[in-house]
Design a protein around this motif. Sequence first.
Motif, PDB file in Angstrom:
ATOM      1  N   ASP A 172       0.835  -1.202   0.000  1.00  0.00           N
ATOM      2  CA  ASP A 172       0.000   0.000   0.000  1.00  0.00           C
ATOM      3  C   ASP A 172       0.870   1.254   0.000  1.00  0.00           C
ATOM      4  OD1 ASP A 172      -2.394   1.558   0.322  1.00  0.00           O
ATOM      5  OD2 ASP A 172      -1.841   1.810   2.421  1.00  0.00           O
ATOM      6  N   ARG A 173       1.872   1.253   0.874  1.00  0.00           N
ATOM      7  CA  ARG A 173       2.785   2.393   0.949  1.00  0.00           C
ATOM      8  C   ARG A 173       3.544   2.575  -0.359  1.00  0.00           C
ATOM      9  NH1 ARG A 173       6.158   0.290   5.420  1.00  0.00           N
ATOM     10  NH2 ARG A 173       7.784   1.730   4.831  1.00  0.00           N
ATOM     11  N   ALA A 174       4.012   1.478  -0.908  1.00  0.00           N
ATOM     12  CA  ALA A 174       4.812   1.556  -2.137  1.00  0.00           C
ATOM     13  C   ALA A 174       3.982   2.099  -3.297  1.00  0.00           C
ATOM     14  CB  ALA A 174       5.367   0.184  -2.488  1.00  0.00           C
ATOM     15  N   ARG A 175       2.733   1.631  -3.423  1.00  0.00           N
ATOM     16  CA  ARG A 175       1.883   2.090  -4.530  1.00  0.00           C
ATOM     17  C   ARG A 175       1.549   3.565  -4.392  1.00  0.00           C
ATOM     18  NH1 ARG A 175      -0.588  -3.138  -4.841  1.00  0.00           N
ATOM     19  NH2 ARG A 175       0.780  -4.183  -6.314  1.00  0.00           N
ATOM     20  N   ARG A 176       1.195   3.967  -3.179  1.00  0.00           N
ATOM     21  CA  ARG A 176       0.827   5.366  -2.979  1.00  0.00           C
ATOM     22  C   ARG A 176       2.020   6.287  -3.195  1.00  0.00           C
ATOM     23  NH1 ARG A 176      -2.962   4.957   2.354  1.00  0.00           N
ATOM     24  NH2 ARG A 176      -3.141   7.206   2.230  1.00  0.00           N
ATOM     25  N   GLU A 177       3.183   5.842  -2.726  1.00  0.00           N
ATOM     26  CA  GLU A 177       4.400   6.642  -2.897  1.00  0.00           C
ATOM     27  C   GLU A 177       4.752   6.777  -4.383  1.00  0.00           C
ATOM     28  OE1 GLU A 177       6.452   8.017  -0.388  1.00  0.00           O
ATOM     29  OE2 GLU A 177       7.658   8.873  -1.999  1.00  0.00           O
ATOM     30  N   ALA A 178       4.650   5.674  -5.122  1.00  0.00           N
ATOM     31  CA  ALA A 178       4.977   5.708  -6.553  1.00  0.00           C
ATOM     32  C   ALA A 178       4.035   6.652  -7.288  1.00  0.00           C
ATOM     33  CB  ALA A 178       4.907   4.305  -7.145  1.00  0.00           C
ATOM     34  N   LEU A 179       2.749   6.586  -6.951  1.00  0.00           N
ATOM     35  CA  LEU A 179       1.761   7.470  -7.590  1.00  0.00           C
ATOM     36  C   LEU A 179       2.061   8.929  -7.269  1.00  0.00           C
ATOM     37  CD1 LEU A 179      -0.970   7.084  -9.253  1.00  0.00           C
ATOM     38  CD2 LEU A 179      -2.052   7.841  -7.165  1.00  0.00           C
ATOM     39  N   LEU A 180       2.444   9.174  -6.014  1.00  0.00           N
ATOM     40  CA  LEU A 180       2.764  10.540  -5.597  1.00  0.00           C
ATOM     41  C   LEU A 180       3.964  11.090  -6.352  1.00  0.00           C
ATOM     42  CD1 LEU A 180       2.272  10.529  -1.755  1.00  0.00           C
ATOM     43  CD2 LEU A 180       1.192  12.038  -3.375  1.00  0.00           C
ATOM     44  N   ARG A 181       4.972  10.233  -6.524  1.00  0.00           N
ATOM     45  CA  ARG A 181       6.169  10.692  -7.244  1.00  0.00           C
ATOM     46  C   ARG A 181       5.855  10.992  -8.691  1.00  0.00           C
ATOM     47  NH1 ARG A 181      11.141   7.301  -4.612  1.00  0.00           N
ATOM     48  NH2 ARG A 181      10.734   8.106  -2.533  1.00  0.00           N
ATOM     49  N   MET A 182       4.975  10.170  -9.269  1.00  0.00           N
ATOM     50  CA  MET A 182       4.557  10.420 -10.643  1.00  0.00           C
ATOM     51  C   MET A 182       3.826  11.755 -10.718  1.00  0.00           C
ATOM     52  SD  MET A 182       1.952   8.247 -12.965  1.00  0.00           S
ATOM     53  CE  MET A 182       0.559   8.961 -12.137  1.00  0.00           C
ATOM     54  N   LYS A 183       2.915  11.981  -9.757  1.00  0.00           N
ATOM     55  CA  LYS A 183       2.149  13.227  -9.741  1.00  0.00           C
ATOM     56  C   LYS A 183       3.065  14.425  -9.539  1.00  0.00           C
ATOM     57  CE  LYS A 183      -2.506  12.066  -8.228  1.00  0.00           C
ATOM     58  NZ  LYS A 183      -3.506  12.322  -7.174  1.00  0.00           N
ATOM     59  N   GLU A 184       4.098  14.257  -8.710  1.00  0.00           N
ATOM     60  CA  GLU A 184       5.022  15.364  -8.471  1.00  0.00           C
ATOM     61  C   GLU A 184       5.766  15.758  -9.746  1.00  0.00           C
ATOM     62  OE1 GLU A 184       7.210  13.916  -5.115  1.00  0.00           O
ATOM     63  OE2 GLU A 184       5.663  14.622  -3.727  1.00  0.00           O
ATOM     64  N   THR A 185       6.225  14.760 -10.506  1.00  0.00           N
ATOM     65  CA  THR A 185       6.910  15.098 -11.763  1.00  0.00           C
ATOM     66  C   THR A 185       5.935  15.727 -12.749  1.00  0.00           C
ATOM     67  OG1 THR A 185       6.699  12.777 -12.356  1.00  0.00           O
ATOM     68  CG2 THR A 185       8.896  13.537 -11.818  1.00  0.00           C
ATOM     69  N   ALA A 186       4.683  15.277 -12.734  1.00  0.00           N
ATOM     70  CA  ALA A 186       3.678  15.845 -13.632  1.00  0.00           C
ATOM     71  C   ALA A 186       3.356  17.285 -13.228  1.00  0.00           C
ATOM     72  CB  ALA A 186       2.421  15.003 -13.627  1.00  0.00           C
ATOM     73  N   ALA A 187       3.296  17.522 -11.931  1.00  0.00           N
ATOM     74  CA  ALA A 187       2.993  18.864 -11.440  1.00  0.00           C
ATOM     75  C   ALA A 187       4.107  19.846 -11.800  1.00  0.00           C
ATOM     76  CB  ALA A 187       2.781  18.835  -9.932  1.00  0.00           C
ATOM     77  N   GLU A 188       5.355  19.361 -11.790  1.00  0.00           N
ATOM     78  CA  GLU A 188       6.481  20.208 -12.190  1.00  0.00           C
ATOM     79  C   GLU A 188       6.369  20.638 -13.644  1.00  0.00           C
ATOM     80  OE1 GLU A 188      10.307  18.436 -11.400  1.00  0.00           O
ATOM     81  OE2 GLU A 188       9.783  18.313  -9.282  1.00  0.00           O
ATOM     82  N   LYS A 189       5.792  19.751 -14.444  1.00  0.00           N
ATOM     83  CA  LYS A 189       5.629  20.063 -15.873  1.00  0.00           C
ATOM     84  C   LYS A 189       4.349  20.839 -16.140  1.00  0.00           C
ATOM     85  CE  LYS A 189       8.372  16.194 -17.441  1.00  0.00           C
ATOM     86  NZ  LYS A 189       8.384  14.791 -17.760  1.00  0.00           N
ATOM     87  N   LYS A 190       3.658  21.231 -15.083  1.00  0.00           N
ATOM     88  CA  LYS A 190       2.412  21.995 -15.156  1.00  0.00           C
ATOM     89  C   LYS A 190       1.285  21.232 -15.861  1.00  0.00           C
ATOM     90  CE  LYS A 190       4.164  26.475 -14.169  1.00  0.00           C
ATOM     91  NZ  LYS A 190       5.462  25.944 -13.755  1.00  0.00           N
ATOM     92  N   ALA A 191       1.233  19.956 -15.637  1.00  0.00           N
ATOM     93  CA  ALA A 191       0.149  19.156 -16.199  1.00  0.00           C
ATOM     94  C   ALA A 191      -1.103  19.355 -15.358  1.00  0.00           C
ATOM     95  CB  ALA A 191       0.541  17.691 -16.210  1.00  0.00           C
ATOM     96  N   THR A 192      -2.263  19.171 -15.996  1.00  0.00           N
ATOM     97  CA  THR A 192      -3.521  19.312 -15.257  1.00  0.00           C
ATOM     98  C   THR A 192      -4.237  17.973 -15.096  1.00  0.00           C
ATOM     99  OG1 THR A 192      -4.594  19.913 -17.318  1.00  0.00           O
ATOM    100  CG2 THR A 192      -3.944  21.716 -15.870  1.00  0.00           C
ATOM    101  N   LEU A 193      -3.821  16.986 -15.848  1.00  0.00           N
ATOM    102  CA  LEU A 193      -4.453  15.668 -15.788  1.00  0.00           C
ATOM    103  C   LEU A 193      -3.411  14.597 -16.059  1.00  0.00           C
ATOM    104  CD1 LEU A 193      -7.576  16.276 -18.040  1.00  0.00           C
ATOM    105  CD2 LEU A 193      -7.724  15.439 -15.711  1.00  0.00           C
ATOM    106  N   ILE A 194      -3.649  13.417 -15.531  1.00  0.00           N
ATOM    107  CA  ILE A 194      -2.801  12.283 -15.898  1.00  0.00           C
ATOM    108  C   ILE A 194      -3.721  11.158 -16.359  1.00  0.00           C
ATOM    109  CG2 ILE A 194      -1.015  10.670 -15.183  1.00  0.00           C
ATOM    110  CD1 ILE A 194      -0.329  12.660 -12.945  1.00  0.00           C
ATOM    111  N   PHE A 195      -3.495  10.679 -17.568  1.00  0.00           N
ATOM    112  CA  PHE A 195      -4.354   9.638 -18.136  1.00  0.00           C
ATOM    113  C   PHE A 195      -3.654   8.293 -18.178  1.00  0.00           C
ATOM    114  CE2 PHE A 195      -8.407  11.032 -19.865  1.00  0.00           C
ATOM    115  CZ  PHE A 195      -8.366  12.360 -19.524  1.00  0.00           C
ATOM    116  N   ASN A 196      -4.492   7.271 -18.250  1.00  0.00           N
ATOM    117  CA  ASN A 196      -4.041   5.882 -18.428  1.00  0.00           C
ATOM    118  C   ASN A 196      -2.925   5.476 -17.449  1.00  0.00           C
ATOM    119  OD1 ASN A 196      -4.062   3.377 -19.505  1.00  0.00           O
ATOM    120  ND2 ASN A 196      -3.152   3.926 -21.455  1.00  0.00           N
ATOM    121  N   VAL A 197      -3.202   5.622 -16.186  1.00  0.00           N
ATOM    122  CA  VAL A 197      -2.211   5.281 -15.160  1.00  0.00           C
ATOM    123  C   VAL A 197      -2.138   3.768 -15.013  1.00  0.00           C
ATOM    124  CG1 VAL A 197      -1.636   5.497 -12.723  1.00  0.00           C
ATOM    125  CG2 VAL A 197      -2.591   7.435 -13.936  1.00  0.00           C
TER     126      VAL A 197
END
Lengths: 107, 152
Positions: free
Chosen positions: B92-117
């Motif tokens: 559970d921790r590993a999945r949530r952490e991985a998703l968070l890291r993905m979201k963080e890199t997306a947020a840096e690129k100023k993305a507003t959505l992430i598809f097909n996770v």
Amino acid sequence: MIITNLEYLPHQTISQHLGLVQGSSVRAKHVGRDIMASIKNIFGGELKGYTELLQESREEAMQRMQQQAEAIGANAILNVRFSTSSIAQGAAEIYVYGSAVIIQDNE
Amino acid sequence: MYQMIFVILLLIISYFIGSHIERRHYKSIIDREKKLNKLPAVTIKTPPEHEKFEQQLVLGNVTLSVDYFKRFLATLHNFFGGRVTSYETLLDRARREALLRMKETAAEKKATLIFNVKYETASIYKGSGSAIGSVEVLAYGTAMIPLSPSPQ
């Protein structure tokens, strides 16, 4: 080069399919990291060495895939997927694959 | 005799340190999840048509290890059967952490959505016998970066 794991791009059409492109990378970590990992294995927590290693490895695999796509004249890779398999103790294979296509703007 | 004392000592120490690390990790996960709530990550494959986006692949990965005490507990669970809660929290921790890291890199690129996770899980370090030492989780998806500022 557009790399995405969606199946199509809105406002753009695929004019030609060029087939599968792939990239793989097998890496093992060095002994220092291995020792650190065994200490972490007792207390739990993140194995930063492994995380970095796999990240680098994935970047390399993606680069190889991109080079392959460029070589056959593609301008996008669609539906990219990753796969990881641990082959031996301490070595992991990263595999990336996707469909190389040529896309054109609709307008 | 000494070996037994050593093992018990190790179990006690790893229990305290391990649960401390886990608690701290959960706290940081919850904090960061709140911050990144505005950036939805979905598993839908069809991108929106009404707005122009730049698509970019984003990744997030993490390697987590389970502590000695929990591994010991899991071995017991293996014997009697039932829910192996110590591995459940690890994944559970590993999945949530991985998703968070993905979201963080997306947020840096100023993305507003992430598809097909998609998630990808691999056990990397096998402990003695069939016990899992550590797992690697990769989360990846397509970040949608709006090309023009939204008309709203």
